[in-house]
Design a protein around this motif. Structure first.
Motif, PDB file in Angstrom:
ATOM      1  N   ARG A   1      91.930 -41.187  89.702  1.00  0.00           N
ATOM      2  CA  ARG A   1      91.384 -40.818  91.014  1.00  0.00           C
ATOM      3  C   ARG A   1      92.520 -40.541  92.004  1.00  0.00           C
ATOM      4  O   ARG A   1      92.506 -39.544  92.727  1.00  0.00           O
ATOM      5  N   ALA A   2      93.507 -41.433  92.011  1.00  0.00           N
ATOM      6  CA  ALA A   2      94.612 -41.283  92.965  1.00  0.00           C
ATOM      7  C   ALA A   2      95.416 -40.011  92.677  1.00  0.00           C
ATOM      8  O   ALA A   2      95.790 -39.270  93.597  1.00  0.00           O
ATOM      9  N   LEU A   3      95.671 -39.739  91.412  1.00  0.00           N
ATOM     10  CA  LEU A   3      96.434 -38.542  91.056  1.00  0.00           C
ATOM     11  C   LEU A   3      95.654 -37.273  91.382  1.00  0.00           C
ATOM     12  O   LEU A   3      96.215 -36.284  91.878  1.00  0.00           O
ATOM     13  N   ALA A   4      94.365 -37.267  91.093  1.00  0.00           N
ATOM     14  CA  ALA A   4      93.545 -36.086  91.370  1.00  0.00           C
ATOM     15  C   ALA A   4      93.460 -35.815  92.864  1.00  0.00           C
ATOM     16  O   ALA A   4      93.402 -34.653  93.290  1.00  0.00           O
ATOM     17  N   GLU A   5      93.473 -36.851  93.678  1.00  0.00           N
ATOM     18  CA  GLU A   5      93.466 -36.653  95.127  1.00  0.00           C
ATOM     19  C   GLU A   5      94.782 -36.057  95.616  1.00  0.00           C
ATOM     20  O   GLU A   5      94.810 -35.240  96.534  1.00  0.00           O
ATOM     21  N   ARG A   6      95.913 -36.472  94.972  1.00  0.00           N
ATOM     22  CA  ARG A   6      97.217 -35.940  95.373  1.00  0.00           C
ATOM     23  C   ARG A   6      97.445 -34.522  94.853  1.00  0.00           C
ATOM     24  O   ARG A   6      98.207 -33.761  95.440  1.00  0.00           O
ATOM     25  N   HIS A   7      96.787 -34.187  93.746  1.00  0.00           N
ATOM     26  CA  HIS A   7      96.977 -32.871  93.126  1.00  0.00           C
ATOM     27  C   HIS A   7      95.608 -32.243  92.860  1.00  0.00           C
ATOM     28  O   HIS A   7      95.190 -32.078  91.715  1.00  0.00           O
ATOM     29  N   PRO A   8      94.885 -31.872  93.907  1.00  0.00           N
ATOM     30  CA  PRO A   8      93.489 -31.427  93.732  1.00  0.00           C
ATOM     31  C   PRO A   8      93.342 -30.111  92.969  1.00  0.00           C
ATOM     32  O   PRO A   8      92.245 -29.804  92.505  1.00  0.00           O
TER      33      PRO A   8
ATOM     34  N   ALA B   1      80.465 -34.467  90.830  1.00  0.00           N
ATOM     35  CA  ALA B   1      81.043 -34.334  92.167  1.00  0.00           C
ATOM     36  C   ALA B   1      82.488 -33.836  92.079  1.00  0.00           C
ATOM     37  O   ALA B   1      82.931 -33.018  92.902  1.00  0.00           O
ATOM     38  N   VAL B   2      83.243 -34.322  91.078  1.00  0.00           N
ATOM     39  CA  VAL B   2      84.613 -33.832  90.869  1.00  0.00           C
ATOM     40  C   VAL B   2      84.586 -32.336  90.549  1.00  0.00           C
ATOM     41  O   VAL B   2      85.385 -31.553  91.076  1.00  0.00           O
ATOM     42  N   HIS B   3      83.669 -31.935  89.673  1.00  0.00           N
ATOM     43  CA  HIS B   3      83.562 -30.523  89.311  1.00  0.00           C
ATOM     44  C   HIS B   3      83.252 -29.670  90.526  1.00  0.00           C
ATOM     45  O   HIS B   3      83.878 -28.611  90.736  1.00  0.00           O
ATOM     46  N   GLU B   4      82.308 -30.097  91.356  1.00  0.00           N
ATOM     47  CA  GLU B   4      81.906 -29.312  92.518  1.00  0.00           C
ATOM     48  C   GLU B   4      83.048 -29.228  93.534  1.00  0.00           C
ATOM     49  O   GLU B   4      83.309 -28.166  94.105  1.00  0.00           O
ATOM     50  N   ARG B   5      83.754 -30.346  93.742  1.00  0.00           N
ATOM     51  CA  ARG B   5      84.872 -30.337  94.684  1.00  0.00           C
ATOM     52  C   ARG B   5      85.982 -29.388  94.203  1.00  0.00           C
ATOM     53  O   ARG B   5      86.529 -28.599  94.984  1.00  0.00           O
ATOM     54  N   THR B   6      86.284 -29.447  92.919  1.00  0.00           N
ATOM     55  CA  THR B   6      87.328 -28.572  92.365  1.00  0.00           C
ATOM     56  C   THR B   6      86.890 -27.115  92.424  1.00  0.00           C
ATOM     57  O   THR B   6      87.695 -26.220  92.709  1.00  0.00           O
ATOM     58  N   ARG B   7      85.613 -26.868  92.148  1.00  0.00           N
ATOM     59  CA  ARG B   7      85.104 -25.493  92.184  1.00  0.00           C
ATOM     60  C   ARG B   7      85.277 -24.897  93.571  1.00  0.00           C
ATOM     61  O   ARG B   7      85.722 -23.751  93.714  1.00  0.00           O
ATOM     62  N   ARG B   8      84.943 -25.665  94.606  1.00  0.00           N
ATOM     63  CA  ARG B   8      85.067 -25.154  95.978  1.00  0.00           C
ATOM     64  C   ARG B   8      86.530 -24.876  96.331  1.00  0.00           C
ATOM     65  O   ARG B   8      86.853 -23.864  96.957  1.00  0.00           O
ATOM     66  N   LEU B   9      87.423 -25.776  95.931  1.00  0.00           N
ATOM     67  CA  LEU B   9      88.844 -25.601  96.237  1.00  0.00           C
ATOM     68  C   LEU B   9      89.417 -24.364  95.546  1.00  0.00           C
ATOM     69  O   LEU B   9      90.148 -23.577  96.154  1.00  0.00           O
ATOM     70  N   LEU B  10      89.085 -24.204  94.265  1.00  0.00           N
ATOM     71  CA  LEU B  10      89.598 -23.052  93.529  1.00  0.00           C
ATOM     72  C   LEU B  10      89.046 -21.741  94.089  1.00  0.00           C
ATOM     73  O   LEU B  10      89.759 -20.735  94.165  1.00  0.00           O
ATOM     74  N   ALA B  11      87.794 -21.757  94.486  1.00  0.00           N
ATOM     75  CA  ALA B  11      87.198 -20.552  95.063  1.00  0.00           C
ATOM     76  C   ALA B  11      87.864 -20.202  96.390  1.00  0.00           C
ATOM     77  O   ALA B  11      88.143 -19.025  96.673  1.00  0.00           O
ATOM     78  N   ALA B  12      88.141 -21.235  97.213  1.00  0.00           N
ATOM     79  CA  ALA B  12      88.749 -20.988  98.518  1.00  0.00           C
ATOM     80  C   ALA B  12      90.196 -20.532  98.392  1.00  0.00           C
ATOM     81  O   ALA B  12      90.647 -19.632  99.115  1.00  0.00           O
ATOM     82  N   GLU B  13      90.939 -21.151  97.455  1.00  0.00           N
ATOM     83  CA  GLU B  13      92.371 -20.855  97.335  1.00  0.00           C
ATOM     84  C   GLU B  13      92.651 -19.599  96.525  1.00  0.00           C
ATOM     85  O   GLU B  13      93.548 -18.828  96.855  1.00  0.00           O
ATOM     86  N   PHE B  14      91.899 -19.415  95.423  1.00  0.00           N
ATOM     87  CA  PHE B  14      92.249 -18.354  94.482  1.00  0.00           C
ATOM     88  C   PHE B  14      91.097 -17.405  94.146  1.00  0.00           C
ATOM     89  O   PHE B  14      91.290 -16.426  93.434  1.00  0.00           O
ATOM     90  N   GLY B  15      89.896 -17.714  94.605  1.00  0.00           N
ATOM     91  CA  GLY B  15      88.763 -16.862  94.289  1.00  0.00           C
ATOM     92  C   GLY B  15      88.342 -16.928  92.831  1.00  0.00           C
ATOM     93  O   GLY B  15      87.870 -15.937  92.278  1.00  0.00           O
ATOM     94  N   ILE B  16      88.493 -18.085  92.194  1.00  0.00           N
ATOM     95  CA  ILE B  16      88.156 -18.236  90.785  1.00  0.00           C
ATOM     96  C   ILE B  16      87.270 -19.460  90.595  1.00  0.00           C
ATOM     97  O   ILE B  16      87.087 -20.274  91.505  1.00  0.00           O
ATOM     98  N   ASP B  17      86.728 -19.588  89.382  1.00  0.00           N
ATOM     99  CA  ASP B  17      85.921 -20.743  89.008  1.00  0.00           C
ATOM    100  C   ASP B  17      86.744 -21.704  88.157  1.00  0.00           C
ATOM    101  O   ASP B  17      87.793 -21.325  87.623  1.00  0.00           O
ATOM    102  N   PRO B  18      86.290 -22.942  87.990  1.00  0.00           N
ATOM    103  CA  PRO B  18      86.978 -23.860  87.083  1.00  0.00           C
ATOM    104  C   PRO B  18      87.012 -23.316  85.664  1.00  0.00           C
ATOM    105  O   PRO B  18      86.196 -22.471  85.277  1.00  0.00           O
ATOM    106  N   GLY B  19      87.957 -23.824  84.875  1.00  0.00           N
ATOM    107  CA  GLY B  19      88.141 -23.335  83.514  1.00  0.00           C
ATOM    108  C   GLY B  19      87.096 -23.842  82.543  1.00  0.00           C
ATOM    109  O   GLY B  19      86.158 -24.573  82.889  1.00  0.00           O
ATOM    110  N   HIS B  20      87.297 -23.462  81.279  1.00  0.00           N
ATOM    111  CA  HIS B  20      86.329 -23.721  80.214  1.00  0.00           C
ATOM    112  C   HIS B  20      86.050 -25.206  80.038  1.00  0.00           C
ATOM    113  O   HIS B  20      84.899 -25.613  79.876  1.00  0.00           O
TER     114      HIS B  20
END
Length: 701
Positions: free
Chosen positions: A205-212, A236-255
């Motif tokens: 959890r701590a590492l994922a927060e530092r490196h989202p 919830a982790v998947h949804e948070r990562t999906r939003r970040l990747l979409a905002a930063e790079f315009g992509i979806d999470p990987g396979h």
């Protein structure tokens, strides 16, 4: 906990460096035996650190100046650098009493290098243990891998290169932090695999927060949540990562993240565990950081079967490591590639298993060698064939040119490092020893379907470590040598293009209308180039950039004695290509070729008797020398005991004789094409050689 002190190291590295030890993964420190060394000012320590992180590779002076002082170095930066080197040598070198030069901090060709064993630096120990852990994981020994990774991570302090600054240090610090994080991710993956998902949840959890934006961490956190019965947290982790990747790079999470999320919503654990291996196994990880800006995807597709096969069916490929990246390194194909239909069909059939053997994936890795003389188009054919079959190798295509820019050979260890970084990512350490690199390379490809293209290979001994061993892989090799000793390899030898093939290529390169307008000139052009693709490409480039020129004007330039000189444009030159490859011949064979290439009997060929007379050696030795030159594509042999030389190579031999050192007797005039009846008496020596009446250089056929 930082364990980078002399006492905690526990390794006896007695070498020419007299037990020198260094730490970089925390503050920079050095010891000789139990005594810590004084390393001087901050900039002097920075210089030492920059040399240590290169792990023996030379650092040019100008690069060191830029790394220490940046874009605006002081006027006396080079002088200061030399002063630092001198002071460091006083600490690091031990006088040997023989008056020899430095053996630890050495200078070579305007660069400095630090010669210490990799294991004398904590960074080297870290890389060694991480690479060993990768091998242990590949061998399904996760407990051993975890121990090695814990040892590797224990070498770290809070910050690598602590207390140092400058552009070079900042860049290296970022690179080292990436290596540390990758090793930590792998250790956490092994922990999850071994059932300790609850114990590592807080750390994840701590590492994922530092490196989202590191999807590998988010995937591991999702796995741990699912295995702990917290599917909602994983989503919830998947949804948070999906939003970040979409905002930063315009992509979806990987396979991998998508598979875990799909498994949760479908009420199962798909993507978390599977029959192919346990969760966290390297066969179920995608070591992918934040994607490069400008790329986009909607998910990493599952591997497809051969064209026309459905995924997952009986005829589809076996599962391969999801952690394997999919490099696509084959160079650009030539738009005007023409001809070689028979050779191309043979290559594609051998590489894909369509040549009467089992299909790819159900047989040992194919090895195909394309040989031929310099300029005959081996590389172009190999690249064209590789593009034709790349769909049969969905896990990637690797490419390496084993001829260095200076004409020397690239060491296999260098190629292995490049391949491993392409397959696994640049942030994962590579073993130091070539044998360990080769073992890891084959482990990575054991269940994959990858095409490996090795271009311009000079030595067959250099090939073995680079050949994939897994079923479904294939290797395509090009070389002037025929590699007759390479077990299990299939061989295609390229000769010159036929006149019809050369004319077809000219139609593509300069236009069918131009060829039709001057058919006789184009026929002579093809003949004057001897069907050599390199020569044809040079004249075609000249004609293409001079559309008002008549083809006949170029042909006229090729009729004179300076034909090789005329066959050059920009950085392409037939003579220079021959000269470079001639330099790679064994020294003992060079004068042999330069002499025998001038032999020609009435049928345009020659036999071992003529060679024996020319060289003053027994006929058996003459035959053996000719066969070695055939194996290296300097001579051609259509039938036993008869040899011939391409006309352009013969002209090159004339230039070698003309420009080479040393006096010549009248019987060794370089411009002569010598003739000896095949029944001549070798005991008469070179006196029985003569110039046939009316012999000229003729065409290059």
């Amino acid at each position: 906990m930082f364990a980078g002190t002399y006492e905690a190291w526990g390794h006896d590295m007695t070498t020419g460096a007299k037990t020198l030890r260094f730490t970089l993964l925390g503050p920079l420190r050095a010891w000789r035996g139990p005594q810590e060394l004084e390393l001087g000012s901050r900039q002097q320590r920075t210089l030492l650190a920059l040399l240590l992180v290169r792990q023996g590779r030379p650092a040019p002076v100008d690069a060191l100046v830029a790394d220490i002082w940046g874009e605006r170095p002081p006027a006396r930066a080079v002088g200061s650098l030399r002063t630092y080197v001198s002071r460091l040598r006083k600490e690091l070198e031990i006088p040997d009493g023989a008056g020899g030069g430095p053996r630890v901090l050495v200078s070579e060709h305007g660069a400095y290098a630090l010669r210490v064993p990799a294991e004398a630096v904590d960074l080297g120990l870290f890389g060694r243990d991480v690479a060993a852990a990768d091998l242990a994981r590949a061998a399904r020994r996760p407990e051993e891998a975890r121990t090695l990774l814990r040892n590797a991570l224990a070498l770290w302090g809070d910050e690598p290169l602590a207390g140092l600054g400058g552009p070079g240090v900042e860049a290296e610090r970022s690179r080292l932090e990436g290596q540390r994080l990758a090793a930590l991710e792998t250790r956490l993956a092994v922990d999850v695999e071994l059932g300790e998902h609850i114990a590592v949840l807080a750390e994840l959890r701590a590492l994922a927060e530092r490196h989202p934006l590191r999807e590998r961490l988010s995937s591991l956190l999702m796995r741990a949540y699912v295995l702990s019965g917290q599917g909602g947290e994983a989503l919830a982790v998947h949804e948070r990562t999906r939003r970040l990747l979409a905002a930063e790079f315009g992509i979806d999470p990987g396979h991998e993240m998508a598979a875990i999320a799909e498994g949760i919503t479908s009420g199962g654990t798909a993507g978390v565990t599977g029959s192919g291996g346990a969760a966290g196994d390297p066969a179920h990880e995608v070591p992918r950081d934040a994607p490069t800006a400008g790329t986009a995807r909607t998910g990493l597709p599952a591997r497809a079967g051969l064209p026309g096969q459905g995924r997952g069916g009986p005829a589809g490929p076996e599962p391969v490591p999801d952690g394997l990246r999919r490099p696509a390194q084959i160079p650009r194909d030539l738009a005007d590639f023409t001809g070689r239909d028979e050779a191309l069909a043979q290559l594609t059939g051998e590489l894909t298993g369509a040549a009467g053997r089992e299909p790819a994936g159900a047989r040992p890795a194919s090895v195909v060698v394309v040989s031929g003389s310099t300029g005959v188009g081996k590389s172009a054919l190999a690249v064209h064939a590789a593009h034709r079959v790349r769909g049969h190798f969905p896990d990637g295509q690797l490419y390496a040119d084993l001829r260095a820019p200076d004409g020397g050979a690239v060491h296999p260890a260098v190629v292995l490092e490049s391949f491993l970084r392409a397959l696994r990512g640049s942030d994962r350490p590579v073993p130091e020893r070539q044998s360990e690199r080769a073992a890891l390379y084959r482990s990575e490809l054991a269940e994959a379907r990858v095409l490996v293209v090795l271009d311009n290979v000079a030595d067959p001994a250099a090939v073995d470590a680079l050949l994939p061993g897994g079923p479904g892989c294939a290797a395509l090799i090009t070389s002037t040598a025929r590699f007759s000793g390479l077990a299990g390899a299939r061989h295609t030898h390229l000769g010159a293009l036929s006149r019809a093939e050369a004319l077809s290529w000219l139609r593509t390169a300069i236009g069918a209308e131009r060829v039709a307008a001057e058919p006789e000139a184009c026929v002579e052009l093809a003949d004057r180039c001897g069907g050599l693709p390199l020569a044809l490409r040079i004249v075609a480039m000249r004609l293409a950039t001079r559309p008002s020129w008549a083809v006949a004007s170029v042909v006229a330039a090729l009729r004179g004695p300076q034909r090789l000189t005329a066959l050059s444009i920009a950085d392409l030159s037939v003579h220079e290509a021959f000269r470079r490859e001639y330099g790679r011949l064994p020294a003992a064979l060079r004068p042999v070729f330069a002499r025998v290439a001038l032999l020609r009997e009435p049928d345009g060929q020659f036999g071992p008797t003529a060679v024996a007379l020319a060289l003053g050696v027994p006929a058996g030795e003459a035959r053996a020398l000719c066969e070695e030159l055939v194996d290296r594509s300097w001579l051609e042999s259509a039938r036993p005991g008869r040899y011939h030389v391409h006309g352009l190579l013969r002209e090159f031999a004339v230039s070698v004789q003309r420009d080479g050192p040393g006096p010549r007797s009248d019987g060794e005039r370089p411009a002569a094409v010598l003739f000896a009846p095949d029944g001549a008496d070798p005991s008469l020596g070179s006196r029985s050689l003569r110039r046939p009446r009316g012999t000229g250089e003729g065409l290059a056929s």
